[in-house]
Design a protein around this motif. Structure first.
Motif, PDB file in Angstrom:
ATOM      1  N   ASP A  26      -9.837 -25.084  37.442  1.00  0.00           N
ATOM      2  CA  ASP A  26      -8.379 -25.116  37.548  1.00  0.00           C
ATOM      3  C   ASP A  26      -7.923 -25.726  38.874  1.00  0.00           C
ATOM      4  O   ASP A  26      -6.854 -26.328  38.950  1.00  0.00           O
ATOM      5  CB  ASP A  26      -7.786 -23.714  37.390  1.00  0.00           C
ATOM      6  N   TYR A  28      -9.220 -28.309  40.308  1.00  0.00           N
ATOM      7  CA  TYR A  28      -9.200 -29.761  40.112  1.00  0.00           C
ATOM      8  C   TYR A  28      -8.080 -30.183  39.164  1.00  0.00           C
ATOM      9  O   TYR A  28      -7.531 -31.279  39.298  1.00  0.00           O
ATOM     10  CB  TYR A  28     -10.571 -30.251  39.640  1.00  0.00           C
ATOM     11  N   THR A  29      -7.729 -29.314  38.221  1.00  0.00           N
ATOM     12  CA  THR A  29      -6.598 -29.599  37.339  1.00  0.00           C
ATOM     13  C   THR A  29      -5.319 -29.709  38.160  1.00  0.00           C
ATOM     14  O   THR A  29      -4.549 -30.668  38.020  1.00  0.00           O
ATOM     15  CB  THR A  29      -6.457 -28.483  36.284  1.00  0.00           C
ATOM     16  N   GLY A  32      -5.365 -32.738  40.411  1.00  0.00           N
ATOM     17  CA  GLY A  32      -5.029 -33.948  39.655  1.00  0.00           C
ATOM     18  C   GLY A  32      -3.523 -34.130  39.552  1.00  0.00           C
ATOM     19  O   GLY A  32      -3.011 -35.257  39.681  1.00  0.00           O
ATOM     20  N   ASP A  62      -8.507 -35.614  36.707  1.00  0.00           N
ATOM     21  CA  ASP A  62      -8.229 -35.108  35.368  1.00  0.00           C
ATOM     22  C   ASP A  62      -9.491 -35.108  34.513  1.00  0.00           C
ATOM     23  O   ASP A  62      -9.716 -34.197  33.718  1.00  0.00           O
ATOM     24  CB  ASP A  62      -7.140 -35.964  34.699  1.00  0.00           C
ATOM     25  N   ASP A  65     -12.093 -32.216  35.923  1.00  0.00           N
ATOM     26  CA  ASP A  65     -11.833 -30.785  35.753  1.00  0.00           C
ATOM     27  C   ASP A  65     -12.546 -30.216  34.523  1.00  0.00           C
ATOM     28  O   ASP A  65     -13.084 -29.114  34.566  1.00  0.00           O
ATOM     29  CB  ASP A  65     -10.343 -30.460  35.760  1.00  0.00           C
ATOM     30  N   GLY A  66     -12.591 -30.989  33.460  1.00  0.00           N
ATOM     31  CA  GLY A  66     -13.297 -30.532  32.263  1.00  0.00           C
ATOM     32  C   GLY A  66     -14.798 -30.437  32.484  1.00  0.00           C
ATOM     33  O   GLY A  66     -15.451 -29.491  32.028  1.00  0.00           O
ATOM     34  N   GLY A  79      -7.942 -22.626  30.272  1.00  0.00           N
ATOM     35  CA  GLY A  79      -8.048 -23.855  31.061  1.00  0.00           C
ATOM     36  C   GLY A  79      -7.566 -25.062  30.294  1.00  0.00           C
ATOM     37  O   GLY A  79      -6.912 -25.947  30.861  1.00  0.00           O
ATOM     38  N   ASP A  83      -4.564 -27.485  31.443  1.00  0.00           N
ATOM     39  CA  ASP A  83      -4.858 -28.910  31.561  1.00  0.00           C
ATOM     40  C   ASP A  83      -3.901 -29.745  30.714  1.00  0.00           C
ATOM     41  O   ASP A  83      -3.342 -30.732  31.187  1.00  0.00           O
ATOM     42  CB  ASP A  83      -6.308 -29.177  31.162  1.00  0.00           C
ATOM     43  N   SER A  84      -3.679 -29.331  29.466  1.00  0.00           N
ATOM     44  CA  SER A  84      -2.795 -30.092  28.575  1.00  0.00           C
ATOM     45  C   SER A  84      -1.367 -30.134  29.100  1.00  0.00           C
ATOM     46  O   SER A  84      -0.724 -31.191  29.078  1.00  0.00           O
ATOM     47  CB  SER A  84      -2.795 -29.486  27.170  1.00  0.00           C
ATOM     48  N   ASP A  87      -1.185 -32.230  32.243  1.00  0.00           N
ATOM     49  CA  ASP A  87      -1.336 -33.646  31.869  1.00  0.00           C
ATOM     50  C   ASP A  87       0.003 -34.244  31.459  1.00  0.00           C
ATOM     51  O   ASP A  87       0.309 -35.396  31.777  1.00  0.00           O
ATOM     52  CB  ASP A  87      -2.335 -33.817  30.721  1.00  0.00           C
TER      53      ASP A  87
END
Length: 194
Positions: A26, A28-29, A32, A62, A65-66, A79, A83-84, A87
């Motif tokens: 999270d 890195y999410t 991003g 982005d 992170d995954g 997560g 992320d969605s 994004d």
């Protein structure tokens, strides 16, 4: 299109993510998204080269992170949800940056709506069908990020006019991608609840 290379890209991303896995995915999410906002600042300042660099950094974070989530065993609905949503905020920031750089309002609006509808079509289909729509369409999110980066590089090299024409082509492709997903989802989902 880039999604079709996902297996090969995943290996590279996981290697790059390994040293970063000391922090939660999270982080890195959110980082991003911070990169996307920094891109917006650079675009607002008129610095096309810096905007291109920050868009690339935001897109890379982005993707990472995954990979970090999988390495840490954190991959899951919470997560993915974060992320969605972030994004989509980043997509809006990218579009605002193109507006700040002087791209035509109508082409930015067409590109942004096509991008958001493409992502929504995937999310809605997957929630109803219980299977992925990954790989359907010309411009998935990774493709859109790469394409926007190319537009900025063209802008830095050849100027706004040439880049704006290329961006308009991307706007049309974003809507074609949405149309592909609309048709695929509509034809594959059952008419009635079983």
């Amino acid at each position: 299109m880039l999604g079709r290379l996902r297996g090969r890209v995943r290996v590279v991303l996981e290697a790059a993510a390994a040293p970063l896995a000391v922090l939660p995915a999270d982080f890195y999410t959110v980082l991003g998204l911070a990169g996307a906002l920094a891109y917006l600042w650079a675009a607002h300042s008129g610095n096309v080269g810096l905007a291109a660099l920050l868009l690339a950094v935001s897109g890379l974070l982005d993707a990472l992170d995954g990979a970090v989530a999988r390495l840490r065993g954190e991959a899951g609905p919470r997560g993915a949800y974060l992320d969605s949503l972030l994004d989509r905020v980043a997509d809006i920031a990218y579009a605002a940056g193109f507006l700040a750089l002087g791209y035509p309002v109508w082409s930015v609006l067409v590109f942004l709506t096509g991008a958001l509808l493409t992502s929504y079509a995937r999310a809605r289909y997957e929630s109803l069908a219980g299977r992925s729509m990954e790989g359907i369409g010309l411009l998935e999110r990774s493709d859109r990020l790469a394409a926007q980066l190319i537009v900025l590089l063209v802008h830095a090299r050849l100027g706004l006019e040439a880049a704006a024409r290329l961006y308009t082509v991307l706007a049309v492709l974003a809507w074609i991608t949405f149309a592909e997903r609309l048709v695929r989802g509509y034809t594959q989902l059952p008419r009635r609840q079983s």
